[in-house]
Motif scaffolding. Structure first.
Motif, mmCIF file in Angstrom:
data_model
loop_
_atom_site.group_PDB
_atom_site.id
_atom_site.type_symbol
_atom_site.label_atom_id
_atom_site.label_comp_id
_atom_site.label_asym_id
_atom_site.label_seq_id
_atom_site.Cartn_x
_atom_site.Cartn_y
_atom_site.Cartn_z
ATOM 1 N N ALA A 20 -1.123 -58.852 -5.786
ATOM 2 C CA ALA A 20 0.304 -58.561 -5.625
ATOM 3 C C ALA A 20 0.689 -57.315 -6.412
ATOM 4 O O ALA A 20 1.495 -56.495 -5.947
ATOM 5 N N GLU A 21 0.110 -57.167 -7.598
ATOM 6 C CA GLU A 21 0.376 -55.987 -8.428
ATOM 7 C C GLU A 21 -0.065 -54.717 -7.714
ATOM 8 O O GLU A 21 0.655 -53.709 -7.689
ATOM 9 N N ALA A 22 -1.257 -54.753 -7.103
ATOM 10 C CA ALA A 22 -1.760 -53.581 -6.389
ATOM 11 C C ALA A 22 -0.919 -53.282 -5.158
ATOM 12 O O ALA A 22 -0.608 -52.126 -4.867
ATOM 13 N N GLU A 23 -0.557 -54.321 -4.432
ATOM 14 C CA GLU A 23 0.233 -54.134 -3.206
ATOM 15 C C GLU A 23 1.623 -53.584 -3.497
ATOM 16 O O GLU A 23 2.229 -52.926 -2.644
ATOM 17 N N ALA A 24 2.118 -53.836 -4.706
ATOM 18 C CA ALA A 24 3.459 -53.377 -5.074
ATOM 19 C C ALA A 24 3.489 -51.900 -5.477
ATOM 20 O O ALA A 24 4.569 -51.316 -5.601
ATOM 21 N N LYS A 25 2.331 -51.299 -5.673
ATOM 22 C CA LYS A 25 2.281 -49.891 -6.053
ATOM 23 C C LYS A 25 2.738 -49.015 -4.888
ATOM 24 O O LYS A 25 2.637 -49.408 -3.725
ATOM 25 N N PRO A 26 3.246 -47.815 -5.162
ATOM 26 C CA PRO A 26 3.677 -46.909 -4.088
ATOM 27 C C PRO A 26 2.553 -46.637 -3.092
ATOM 28 O O PRO A 26 1.399 -46.440 -3.485
ATOM 29 N N CYS A 27 2.893 -46.636 -1.812
ATOM 30 C CA CYS A 27 1.893 -46.454 -0.741
ATOM 31 C C CYS A 27 1.672 -44.979 -0.444
ATOM 32 O O CYS A 27 1.920 -44.511 0.688
ATOM 33 N N THR A 28 1.221 -44.238 -1.411
ATOM 34 C CA THR A 28 0.969 -42.809 -1.219
ATOM 35 C C THR A 28 -0.513 -42.474 -1.302
ATOM 36 O O THR A 28 -0.960 -41.485 -0.720
ATOM 37 N N LEU A 29 -1.282 -43.286 -2.010
ATOM 38 C CA LEU A 29 -2.712 -43.091 -2.183
ATOM 39 C C LEU A 29 -3.393 -44.455 -2.130
ATOM 40 O O LEU A 29 -2.726 -45.489 -2.256
ATOM 41 N N ALA A 59 -5.006 -51.455 -10.428
ATOM 42 C CA ALA A 59 -5.152 -52.640 -11.282
ATOM 43 C C ALA A 59 -6.600 -52.741 -11.731
ATOM 44 O O ALA A 59 -7.523 -52.328 -11.020
ATOM 45 N N ARG A 60 -6.781 -53.296 -12.924
ATOM 46 C CA ARG A 60 -8.119 -53.499 -13.489
ATOM 47 C C ARG A 60 -8.199 -54.936 -13.978
ATOM 48 O O ARG A 60 -7.281 -55.408 -14.652
ATOM 49 N N THR A 61 -9.291 -55.607 -13.673
ATOM 50 C CA THR A 61 -9.446 -56.983 -14.133
ATOM 51 C C THR A 61 -10.621 -57.096 -15.099
ATOM 52 O O THR A 61 -11.499 -56.229 -15.148
ATOM 53 N N LEU A 62 -10.638 -58.185 -15.845
ATOM 54 C CA LEU A 62 -11.743 -58.491 -16.742
ATOM 55 C C LEU A 62 -12.722 -59.370 -15.978
ATOM 56 O O LEU A 62 -12.476 -60.562 -15.774
ATOM 57 N N ASP A 63 -13.821 -58.792 -15.558
ATOM 58 C CA ASP A 63 -14.826 -59.522 -14.799
ATOM 59 C C ASP A 63 -15.850 -60.169 -15.742
ATOM 60 O O ASP A 63 -16.135 -61.353 -15.658
ATOM 61 N N GLY A 64 -16.412 -59.388 -16.658
ATOM 62 C CA GLY A 64 -17.416 -59.916 -17.575
ATOM 63 C C GLY A 64 -16.819 -60.815 -18.648
ATOM 64 O O GLY A 64 -15.797 -60.483 -19.244
ATOM 65 N N MET A 65 -17.462 -61.967 -18.906
ATOM 66 C CA MET A 65 -16.965 -62.873 -19.942
ATOM 67 C C MET A 65 -16.934 -62.238 -21.324
ATOM 68 O O MET A 65 -16.015 -62.530 -22.108
ATOM 69 N N ASP A 174 -11.917 -42.620 -5.007
ATOM 70 C CA ASP A 174 -11.083 -41.678 -5.758
ATOM 71 C C ASP A 174 -11.188 -40.264 -5.192
ATOM 72 O O ASP A 174 -10.187 -39.558 -5.076
ATOM 73 N N ARG A 175 -12.380 -39.864 -4.813
ATOM 74 C CA ARG A 175 -12.575 -38.512 -4.279
ATOM 75 C C ARG A 175 -11.932 -38.345 -2.905
ATOM 76 O O ARG A 175 -11.376 -37.289 -2.594
ATOM 77 N N GLN A 176 -11.996 -39.374 -2.079
ATOM 78 C CA GLN A 176 -11.407 -39.274 -0.733
ATOM 79 C C GLN A 176 -9.887 -39.279 -0.796
ATOM 80 O O GLN A 176 -9.221 -38.623 -0.006
ATOM 81 N N GLY A 177 -9.331 -40.038 -1.722
ATOM 82 C CA GLY A 177 -7.892 -40.031 -1.929
ATOM 83 C C GLY A 177 -7.089 -40.301 -0.667
ATOM 84 O O GLY A 177 -7.364 -41.233 0.085
ATOM 85 N N ALA A 178 -6.110 -39.454 -0.410
ATOM 86 C CA ALA A 178 -5.186 -39.648 0.711
ATOM 87 C C ALA A 178 -5.871 -39.594 2.069
ATOM 88 O O ALA A 178 -5.295 -40.032 3.065
ATOM 89 N N ALA A 179 -7.100 -39.081 2.131
ATOM 90 C CA ALA A 179 -7.826 -39.051 3.401
ATOM 91 C C ALA A 179 -8.083 -40.457 3.934
ATOM 92 O O ALA A 179 -8.309 -40.647 5.132
ATOM 93 N N LEU A 180 -8.032 -41.453 3.034
ATOM 94 C CA LEU A 180 -8.235 -42.843 3.435
ATOM 95 C C LEU A 180 -6.939 -43.519 3.873
ATOM 96 O O LEU A 180 -6.967 -44.649 4.367
ATOM 97 N N GLY A 181 -5.828 -42.854 3.683
ATOM 98 C CA GLY A 181 -4.531 -43.496 3.881
ATOM 99 C C GLY A 181 -4.082 -44.084 2.564
ATOM 100 O O GLY A 181 -4.302 -43.496 1.512
ATOM 101 N N ALA A 182 -3.472 -45.272 2.614
ATOM 102 C CA ALA A 182 -2.991 -45.895 1.370
ATOM 103 C C ALA A 182 -3.305 -47.394 1.331
ATOM 104 O O ALA A 182 -2.436 -48.206 1.023
ATOM 105 N N PRO A 183 -4.565 -47.770 1.641
ATOM 106 C CA PRO A 183 -4.878 -49.199 1.600
ATOM 107 C C PRO A 183 -5.033 -49.715 0.182
ATOM 108 O O PRO A 183 -5.266 -48.939 -0.753
ATOM 109 N N VAL A 184 -4.884 -51.022 0.015
ATOM 110 C CA VAL A 184 -5.357 -51.667 -1.204
ATOM 111 C C VAL A 184 -6.872 -51.707 -1.088
ATOM 112 O O VAL A 184 -7.418 -52.053 -0.036
ATOM 113 N N VAL A 185 -7.564 -51.299 -2.144
ATOM 114 C CA VAL A 185 -9.025 -51.211 -2.116
ATOM 115 C C VAL A 185 -9.605 -52.173 -3.153
ATOM 116 O O VAL A 185 -9.299 -52.061 -4.350
#
Length: 248
Positions: A20-29, A59-65, A174-185
């Motif tokens: 939800a946090e990622a989806e709420a970000k501006p849809c520009t990149l 968004a960044r999550t803590l994956d490793g314990m 990151d390198r492709q940037g706006a060329a990908l549109g603005a999906p949540v990745v």
């Protein structure tokens, strides 16, 4: 609901809250979600492209314990582990978001076809889910990368699943940037193969004990020996240096 470790801010929310946090970000990149583990911290110390991708992540999550334990030791007692498996399970869960268009970049079309079937079972139409299995080294092939980015954008992708490994997934996005549109990745790596039923995952008890790495090593010792038994010691130096800097 966040904690700062190694110069980056990490979410301490659930997988659903992170999405939800990622989806709420501006849809520009592209809105990249990364899942940090010990190896990521090591690569971040060495690879400027990976650091740039992390810095620009939605968004960044803590994956490793070990990272979760560090957060809790630092006073963030509500820190929880959110893995690529968790994010993928949340994304695949029914009912699907209206208008969702999924693009899966993975190691093989077999994996991709099975992931497509999961989304169809959850309510999407088959044509809503595109699959690509890029060749080894695709990230350094400018022409192929351009064509692939165009395919992602032309599909109208709102959710891009990256299962081709770190750090190449994050750097490529990151390198492709706006060329990908603005999906949540979601950069979820092997979680796609596991969700497709083509690889096992550690028992829950091993996950909770921070021993999932051992389970993975036992299933791919030649591939993972250097990572877990040679390279991982660099994390101790990074941690000691971070604590020393904080004490000054």
């Amino acid at each position: 609901m966040s904690v700062r470790l190694f110069g980056h801010v990490f979410s301490t929310g659930t997988a659903a809250e992170v999405l939800a946090e990622a989806e709420a970000k501006p849809c520009t990149l592209p809105r990249l979600v990364v899942t940090a583990n010990v190896d990521h911290i090591i690569v971040l110390s060495e690879n400027p492209g990976f650091r740039k991708a992390y810095q620009g992540a939605a968004a960044r999550t803590l994956d490793g314990m070990p990272l979760v334990w560090l957060a809790r030791l630092g006073g963030c007692y509500d820190a929880i582990r959110v893995t690529g498996h968790d994010l993928l399970a949340c994304a695949v869960a029914a009912p699907q978001v209206p208008g969702r268009r999924v693009f899966v970049l993975c190691a093989s079309t077999r994996v991709g076809d099975r992931i497509r079937a999961l989304f169809v079972r959850a309510g999407l139409a088959p044509e809503d889910v595109a699959v690509a299995a890029p060749p080894f080294g695709f990230e350094t092939d400018a022409a192929y990368s351009c064509a692939l980015a165009d395919a992602v954008r032309s599909h109208g992708t709102t959710l891009l699943l990256m299962g081709v490994g770190a750090p190449k997934s994050e750097i490529w996005v990151d390198r492709q940037g706006a060329a990908l549109g603005a999906p949540v990745v979601l950069s979820v790596g092997d979680a796609l193969t596991v969700a497709a039923g083509l690889a096992p995952r550690a028992p829950r008890l091993m996950q909770r004990a921070g021993l999932e790495w051992l389970f993975r090593f036992l299933h791919a010792p030649q591939r993972l020996f250097h990572r877990y038994f040679v390279r991982s010691w660099r994390f101790v130096w990074i941690l000691a240096n971070a604590r020393d800097s904080a004490a000054r």
